[in-house]
Design a protein around this motif. Structure first.
Motif, short mmCIF file in Angstrom:
data_model
loop_
_atom_site.label_atom_id
_atom_site.label_comp_id
_atom_site.label_asym_id
_atom_site.label_seq_id
_atom_site.Cartn_x
_atom_site.Cartn_y
_atom_site.Cartn_z
N HIS A 1 0.83 -1.21 0.00
CA HIS A 1 0.00 0.00 0.00
C HIS A 1 0.87 1.26 0.00
O HIS A 1 0.52 2.26 -0.60
CB HIS A 1 -0.99 0.00 1.18
CG HIS A 1 -0.37 0.23 2.51
ND1 HIS A 1 0.21 -0.76 3.25
CD2 HIS A 1 -0.24 1.37 3.24
CE1 HIS A 1 0.67 -0.26 4.39
NE2 HIS A 1 0.41 1.04 4.40
N ARG A 2 2.03 1.20 0.62
CA ARG A 2 2.93 2.36 0.63
C ARG A 2 3.57 2.54 -0.75
O ARG A 2 3.68 3.66 -1.25
CB ARG A 2 3.99 2.20 1.70
CG ARG A 2 4.82 3.46 1.86
CD ARG A 2 5.72 3.43 3.07
NE ARG A 2 4.93 3.40 4.28
CZ ARG A 2 5.26 2.71 5.37
NH1 ARG A 2 6.37 2.01 5.41
NH2 ARG A 2 4.49 2.73 6.43
N LEU A 3 3.99 1.44 -1.37
CA LEU A 3 4.60 1.53 -2.70
C LEU A 3 3.62 2.10 -3.72
O LEU A 3 4.02 2.79 -4.66
CB LEU A 3 5.06 0.15 -3.18
CG LEU A 3 6.31 -0.42 -2.54
CD1 LEU A 3 6.60 -1.80 -3.09
CD2 LEU A 3 7.49 0.50 -2.77
N PRO B 1 -8.13 6.30 3.19
CA PRO B 1 -9.16 5.36 3.67
C PRO B 1 -9.22 4.13 2.76
O PRO B 1 -8.88 4.20 1.57
CB PRO B 1 -10.45 6.17 3.58
CG PRO B 1 -10.16 7.29 2.64
CD PRO B 1 -8.68 7.55 2.71
N VAL B 2 -9.62 3.03 3.35
CA VAL B 2 -9.77 1.80 2.57
C VAL B 2 -10.92 2.01 1.59
O VAL B 2 -12.00 2.48 1.95
CB VAL B 2 -10.07 0.61 3.50
CG1 VAL B 2 -10.36 -0.65 2.70
CG2 VAL B 2 -8.91 0.39 4.45
N GLY B 3 -10.66 1.68 0.34
CA GLY B 3 -11.68 1.84 -0.70
C GLY B 3 -12.77 0.79 -0.58
O GLY B 3 -12.59 -0.24 0.08
N PRO B 4 -13.89 1.04 -1.23
CA PRO B 4 -14.97 0.05 -1.20
C PRO B 4 -14.55 -1.22 -1.94
O PRO B 4 -13.77 -1.16 -2.88
CB PRO B 4 -16.12 0.76 -1.93
CG PRO B 4 -15.46 1.79 -2.77
CD PRO B 4 -14.20 2.18 -2.05
N THR B 5 -15.03 -2.32 -1.46
CA THR B 5 -14.74 -3.60 -2.11
C THR B 5 -16.04 -4.28 -2.46
O THR B 5 -17.11 -3.93 -1.96
CB THR B 5 -13.91 -4.52 -1.19
OG1 THR B 5 -14.68 -4.80 -0.02
CG2 THR B 5 -12.60 -3.89 -0.83
N GLU B 6 -15.94 -5.25 -3.32
CA GLU B 6 -17.10 -6.04 -3.70
C GLU B 6 -16.74 -7.50 -3.57
O GLU B 6 -15.58 -7.88 -3.70
CB GLU B 6 -17.50 -5.74 -5.14
CG GLU B 6 -18.00 -4.32 -5.31
CD GLU B 6 -18.47 -4.07 -6.74
OE1 GLU B 6 -18.79 -5.03 -7.45
OE2 GLU B 6 -18.51 -2.90 -7.10
N LEU B 7 -17.73 -8.31 -3.34
CA LEU B 7 -17.54 -9.76 -3.28
C LEU B 7 -18.52 -10.38 -4.24
O LEU B 7 -19.72 -10.08 -4.19
CB LEU B 7 -17.81 -10.26 -1.86
CG LEU B 7 -17.81 -11.76 -1.67
CD1 LEU B 7 -16.39 -12.30 -1.87
CD2 LEU B 7 -18.32 -12.12 -0.30
N SER B 8 -18.02 -11.16 -5.15
CA SER B 8 -18.94 -11.86 -6.04
C SER B 8 -18.70 -13.35 -5.89
O SER B 8 -17.56 -13.81 -5.77
CB SER B 8 -18.76 -11.42 -7.49
OG SER B 8 -17.43 -11.57 -7.90
N LEU B 9 -19.76 -14.07 -5.84
CA LEU B 9 -19.69 -15.52 -5.70
C LEU B 9 -20.27 -16.13 -6.95
O LEU B 9 -21.40 -15.86 -7.35
CB LEU B 9 -20.52 -15.98 -4.49
CG LEU B 9 -20.05 -15.42 -3.14
CD1 LEU B 9 -21.09 -15.70 -2.08
CD2 LEU B 9 -18.74 -16.02 -2.76
N GLY B 10 -19.50 -16.99 -7.58
CA GLY B 10 -19.99 -17.68 -8.76
C GLY B 10 -21.03 -18.72 -8.39
O GLY B 10 -20.90 -19.40 -7.40
N ALA B 11 -22.08 -18.82 -9.18
CA ALA B 11 -23.12 -19.82 -8.95
C ALA B 11 -23.00 -20.96 -9.94
O ALA B 11 -23.88 -21.79 -10.03
CB ALA B 11 -24.49 -19.16 -9.05
N CYS B 12 -21.91 -20.99 -10.69
CA CYS B 12 -21.71 -22.03 -11.70
C CYS B 12 -20.86 -23.15 -11.10
O CYS B 12 -20.02 -22.90 -10.25
CB CYS B 12 -21.01 -21.47 -12.94
SG CYS B 12 -21.94 -20.17 -13.74
N PRO B 13 -21.08 -24.36 -11.55
CA PRO B 13 -20.22 -25.46 -11.09
C PRO B 13 -18.78 -25.24 -11.52
O PRO B 13 -18.51 -24.54 -12.50
CB PRO B 13 -20.82 -26.70 -11.74
CG PRO B 13 -21.84 -26.24 -12.70
CD PRO B 13 -22.08 -24.79 -12.49
#
Length: 128
Positions: free
Chosen positions: A105-107, A114-126
């Motif tokens: 993060h320093r580099l 502040p920590v930026g917003p994040t997203e989480l996506s979960l695949g529903a495919c096998p």
């Protein structure tokens, strides 16, 4: 740079239930790049282990993690998919931070922000 890859099973603390069933563990590909006694780590879910293995000779052409952009361009030109490229990208950035003796993060000039917003996506495919 030395390239190693393995797949690990990570047990979920709580089962994940979706319309496709119940999942109690996820499989992650782990990439380790070693240079001058330092090791950088990267992970990806859904990456084909054979595709990650195909990254090894392209990464080995680099003399140091300071050739990060060149390595990533080689992977893209070779048609390596985004999951495998992502694992190598993370490992290269981790190794670069360690080589410089600084947290990433320093580099990247993000220290104190502040920590930026994040997203989480979960695949529903096998997986297959």
């Amino acid at each position: 740079m030395r390239f190693e890859q393995r797949t690990v099973a990570v047990a979920l603390k709580e089962p994940f239930v979706s319309n496709t069933g119940v999942t109690t563990e996820v499989r992650q590909s782990v990439v380790e790049l070693t240079w001058e006694g330092l090791t950088g780590h990267g992970t990806a879910r859904g990456a084909d282990p054979a595709e990650i293995d195909a990254c090894a000779p392209l990464v080995a052409e680099a003399s140091s993690p300071y050739e990060l952009r060149l390595v990533l361009d080689r992977l893209t030109a070779a048609g390596i998919g985004p999951a495998a490229r992502s694992a190598v990208d993370m490992a290269l950035h981790d190794l670069l931070g360690k080589a410089c003796g600084q947290p990433l993060h320093r580099l990247l000039g993000l220290a104190g922000l502040p920590v930026g917003p994040t997203e989480l996506s979960l695949g529903a495919c096998p997986d297959d």
